[in-house]
Design an enzyme around this catalytic site. Structure first.
Site, PDB file in Angstrom:
ATOM      1  N   LYS B  92      45.923  33.755  36.719  1.00 33.25           N
ATOM      2  CA  LYS B  92      44.789  33.096  36.068  1.00 33.25           C
ATOM      3  C   LYS B  92      44.625  31.630  36.492  1.00 33.25           C
ATOM      4  CE  LYS B  92      43.508  36.626  33.469  1.00 33.25           C
ATOM      5  NZ  LYS B  92      42.173  37.246  33.524  1.00 33.25           N
ATOM      6  N   GLU B 114      37.552  31.419  26.926  1.00 32.11           N
ATOM      7  CA  GLU B 114      38.033  32.496  26.063  1.00 32.11           C
ATOM      8  C   GLU B 114      39.408  32.901  26.584  1.00 32.11           C
ATOM      9  OE1 GLU B 114      36.380  33.025  28.773  1.00 32.11           O
ATOM     10  OE2 GLU B 114      37.627  34.586  29.659  1.00 32.11           O
ATOM     11  N   SER B 381      50.477  40.718  38.745  1.00 30.02           N
ATOM     12  CA  SER B 381      49.559  39.652  38.336  1.00 30.02           C
ATOM     13  C   SER B 381      50.187  38.608  37.415  1.00 30.02           C
ATOM     14  CB  SER B 381      48.323  40.258  37.660  1.00 30.02           C
ATOM     15  OG  SER B 381      48.704  41.068  36.563  1.00 30.02           O
TER      16      SER B 381
HETATM   17  C1  LIG Z   1      49.022  38.901  33.765  1.00 32.16           C
HETATM   18  C2  LIG Z   1      47.624  39.407  33.656  1.00 32.16           C
HETATM   19  N1  LIG Z   1      47.210  40.372  34.471  1.00 32.16           N
HETATM   20  C3  LIG Z   1      45.975  40.883  34.409  1.00 32.16           C
HETATM   21  C4  LIG Z   1      45.069  40.430  33.472  1.00 32.16           C
HETATM   22  C5  LIG Z   1      43.727  41.084  33.411  1.00 32.16           C
HETATM   23  O1  LIG Z   1      42.674  40.301  33.855  1.00 32.16           O
HETATM   24  P1  LIG Z   1      41.953  40.555  35.222  1.00 32.16           P
HETATM   25  O2  LIG Z   1      41.512  41.981  35.261  1.00 32.16           O
HETATM   26  O3  LIG Z   1      40.826  39.614  35.204  1.00 32.16           O
HETATM   27  O4  LIG Z   1      42.896  40.263  36.323  1.00 32.16           O
HETATM   28  C6  LIG Z   1      45.445  39.397  32.600  1.00 32.16           C
HETATM   29  C7  LIG Z   1      44.494  38.877  31.601  1.00 32.16           C
HETATM   30  O5  LIG Z   1      44.776  38.131  30.740  1.00 32.16           O
HETATM   31  C8  LIG Z   1      46.752  38.878  32.697  1.00 32.16           C
HETATM   32  O6  LIG Z   1      47.158  37.910  31.874  1.00 32.16           O
END
Ligand SMILES: Cc1ncc(COP(=O)(O)O)c(C=O)c1O
Lengths: 273, 402
Positions: B92, B114, B381
């Protein structure tokens, strides 16, 4: 040019919609237009008829009928809560339109549906327009449909008496205002604050100038709305425009069963009508 | 070829996307688009972004060969793109940083955002502290409860966290409130939207700031293996880590792309967050996209053990990639995600975020069916520190049985 289109569509193109005519009639009589907003289904589906007939009887120019939605991003707490109550009563676009079809003969005042786009998409745009015509709806306000995206609805209203009302905001620059004014039908809804619907104590100094400018550009009536909630504001802001739209204060008064508060909001000229 | 099709008209991905917002926001969106276009043409903007990505976020982060996981699964060679090692613990920050620099360029000193899991909120509060911007974060009350630690982190960083009671008190409700706040304060405030969602130009901006994930992955895998991966797997909430990872590979037809949504308690229970499982089109938060909704067009609450995937829609570019068949989307349940989390924790000593754990579970299944000389990359992620409480509660009874 118009003739050509009419032949092509085989129907009459509506350039001046009945909603505009109704508002202009008021203005020509030297009065201000007054459009209250109600949340359809707040207090139950049967309350829709009662509220409409009450307001009609008070001589309002038109009535804005809010359709409840799960995610009303343009609304403040009062209308959000009214929407939640209406949802709990089982209100949705379909049952509201069906309910209204039951008493359409009793309605003379123009009705304007205010709905977010998604319920209309789910209903089906063409089916929705046909139903609006059947029920005798005079206008549509879709707060999350800016002029750039409006073709999907506008193209279905060319031969229809239903007007697509456009909003103009304080942040709209001059070239946008001109673009919107060109597309606008019925009246121009001038949003008087940067923000959501609700009760306001103060309005920006630039409002006077903004409304004046809008009236210069537009050749259809300009009505001001958002945040207008007291008789003083109705009078003061009404003086700068062709009339006003009052939402949260009306919704709140109906919820509290306080009909005298609604009467107090009506500009005096309307009562004398 | 696909790339050219991807955004045929500004803000449109096939029929998806658009700008379905109140008029008051149109000017802000147009300004943002102009400011962004200018920034992308300005080398000093890129330099500044690169500087902070490297020295502040800690990029580039590793593409790690997960050898024990690979052996355990017994299929393709598995690599992890380590977004979990970024400052603040998830991908993020890539977007929050880019958009904060953009806000500075636009002369806006206030930020609203948000957050669901709290990761985007923490990332935003972080960059606001770094650049001395005022910061307001909206968070659903349910998420405030399950991500209490992240709430405190945001407050430590100087942000104001506002708990949102409306609706189900999750991510969609937080977006509603953030949008309302933005409409009211649009003249001096920038909205840092946290995923590849919302009205144009947000999906494009967020994707561009996240594509560093895919760009690095591409370079790193070529260095390590001399060829592109056969498959890439990423979790999809709104879709920002996935689109950032996928985007640089979209034109490489040999690379299979897999997006994983949250199936919550199971698709058949109705308690899930998988918009692609139902394929209902609609408009929410400014974009035309696939969206969980009922027959009346009312938006349904999403359900997932992971707050970051708890969103009823999916970003417009993903909707398009789905429709042209370029990306395969599927979903993973809460229980399966917990399996994925345990699997990575025990084989590699890496506790993933619950969101990422969805990708891990599905990736393990896919890798198993692949040959040992094939390569699969997982977008890891984020890290799981924020989720330890949730996981402990969910594992409850089985806590001591192994
Ligand atoms: C670690 C992590 N992965 C994935 C996501 C999902 O978001 P996005 O689909 O935008 O990557 C989030 C959202 O808060 C997150 O904190």
């Amino acid at each position: 040019m118009l003739k050509q289109f009419e032949q092509q569509w085989g129907q009459k193109i509506m350039t001046t919609k009945p909603l505009q005519v109704a508002i202009e009639k008021k203005i020509k009589a030297g009065q201000k237009a007054f459009i209250p907003y109600i949340m359809a289904g707040d207090g139950g589906l049967k309350a829709i008829r009662k509220q409409i007939l009450f307001l009609q009887n008070e001589g309002v120019t038109a009535i804005e009928l809010g359709i409840p939605f799960t995610d009303p991003v343009a609304d403040g707490p009062v209308i959000q809560e009214a929407g939640s109550r209406a949802l709990k009563e089982g209100a949705n676009l379909k049952v509201i339109l069906n309910e209204m079809a039951q008493f359409k003969e009793d309605i003379q005042v123009p009705l304007i549906i205010m709905s977010y786009l998604n319920p209309i998409l789910a209903y089906g745009i063409e089916k929705f327009v046909a139903k609006c015509e059947e029920v005798g709806i005079a206008g549509l306000i879709i707060p999350d449909l800016p002029v750039e995206e409006s073709e999907m609805i506008r193209s279905k209203l060319i031969t229809s008496p239903v007007a697509l009302v456009q909003l103009v905001s304080l942040t709209s620059p001059q070239n946008r205002i001109e673009k919107i004014a060109k597309a606008a039908e019925g009246f121009i809804y001038a949003v008087t604050v940067n923000g959501i619907t609700g009760v306001r104590n103060e309005f920006g100094k630039s409002l006077d100038e903004h409304l004046h400018n809008l009236k210069e550009i537009s050749n259809i009536p300009v009505l001001a709305g958002f945040g207008i909630s007291t008789p003083e504001q109705v009078e003061k802001i009404g003086a700068m425009a062709d009339g006003v739209i009052v939402g949260s204060a009306i919704v709140k008064a109906f919820h509290e069963g306080n009909e005298s508060a609604i009467k107090a909001l009506l500009p005096k000229v309307v009562v004398n009508d | 070829m696909v790339k050219e099709l991807s955004e045929q008209k500004a803000g449109r991905y096939g029929k998806f996307g658009g700008q379905f917002v109140p008029e008051t926001l149109m000017t802000a969106l147009n300004e943002l688009e102009t400011a962004y276009d200018e920034a992308t043409k300005d080398p000093s903007f890129h330099e500044e972004l690169q500087y902070y990505l490297k020295d502040y976020v800690g990029r580039e982060n590793p593409l790690y060969y997960a050898e024990r996981l690979t052996k355990k699964i017994g299929g393709a060679k598995i690599y992890l793109k380590r977004e979990d090692l970024n400052h603040t613990g998830a991908h993020k920050i890539n977007n929050a940083l880019g958009q904060a620099l953009l806000a500075l360029r636009m002369g806006k000193k206030k930020i609203v955002a948000e957050t669901g899991a709290g990761q985007h909120g923490v990332a935003t509060a972080t960059v606001c502290a770094l650049f001395d911007l005022e910061c307001v974060i909206f968070m659903g009350k349910e998420d405030v409860r399950r991500q209490a630690l992240n709430v405190f982190r945001m407050e430590l960083l100087g942000a104001t966290v506002v708990s949102v009671d409306q609706g189900g008190g999750t991510l969609k409700d937080a977006v509603n409130e953030a949008l309302r706040y933005w409409v009211t304060n649009v003249e001096d405030t920038h909205y840092i939207l946290g995923s590849a969602l919302g009205p144009h130009p947000f999906p494009r901006i967020v994707r561009d700031f996240q594509r560093v994930i895919g760009d690095e992955t591409r370079k790193q895998i070529l260095e390590k293996e001399g060829r592109l991966p056969n498959a890439i797997v990423a979790c999809v909430g709104g879709g920002s880590n996935a689109i950032g990872m996928f985007h640089p590979f979209v034109n490489d037809e040999s690379v299979k792309l897999y997006g994983v949504e949250a199936a919550g308690s199971g698709i058949q229970t109705g308690l899930h967050a998988a918009a692609f499982a139902e394929l209902k089109e609609g408009v929410l938060h400014g974009a035309y996209m696939y969206l969980l909704q009922d027959d009346n067009g009312f938006i349904q609450e999403a359900h997932s053990i992971s707050a970051g995937l708890d969103y009823p829609g999916v970003g417009p570019e993903h909707c398009y990639l789905h429709d042209i068949g370029r990306v395969k989307y599927s979903s993973v349940t809460d229980d399966e995600a917990l399996e994925g989390l345990k699997l990575l924790s025990r084989t590699e000593g890496i506790i993933p975020a619950l969101e990422s754990a969805h990708a891990i579970y599905r990736a393990a299944e896919i890798a198993k069916e692949m040959k040992p000389d094939e390569i699969l990359v997982i977008c890891l992620s984020g890290r799981g520190d924020k989720d330890v409480e949730t996981v402990r509660a969910a594992m409850g009874a089985e806590n001591h049985d192994n």
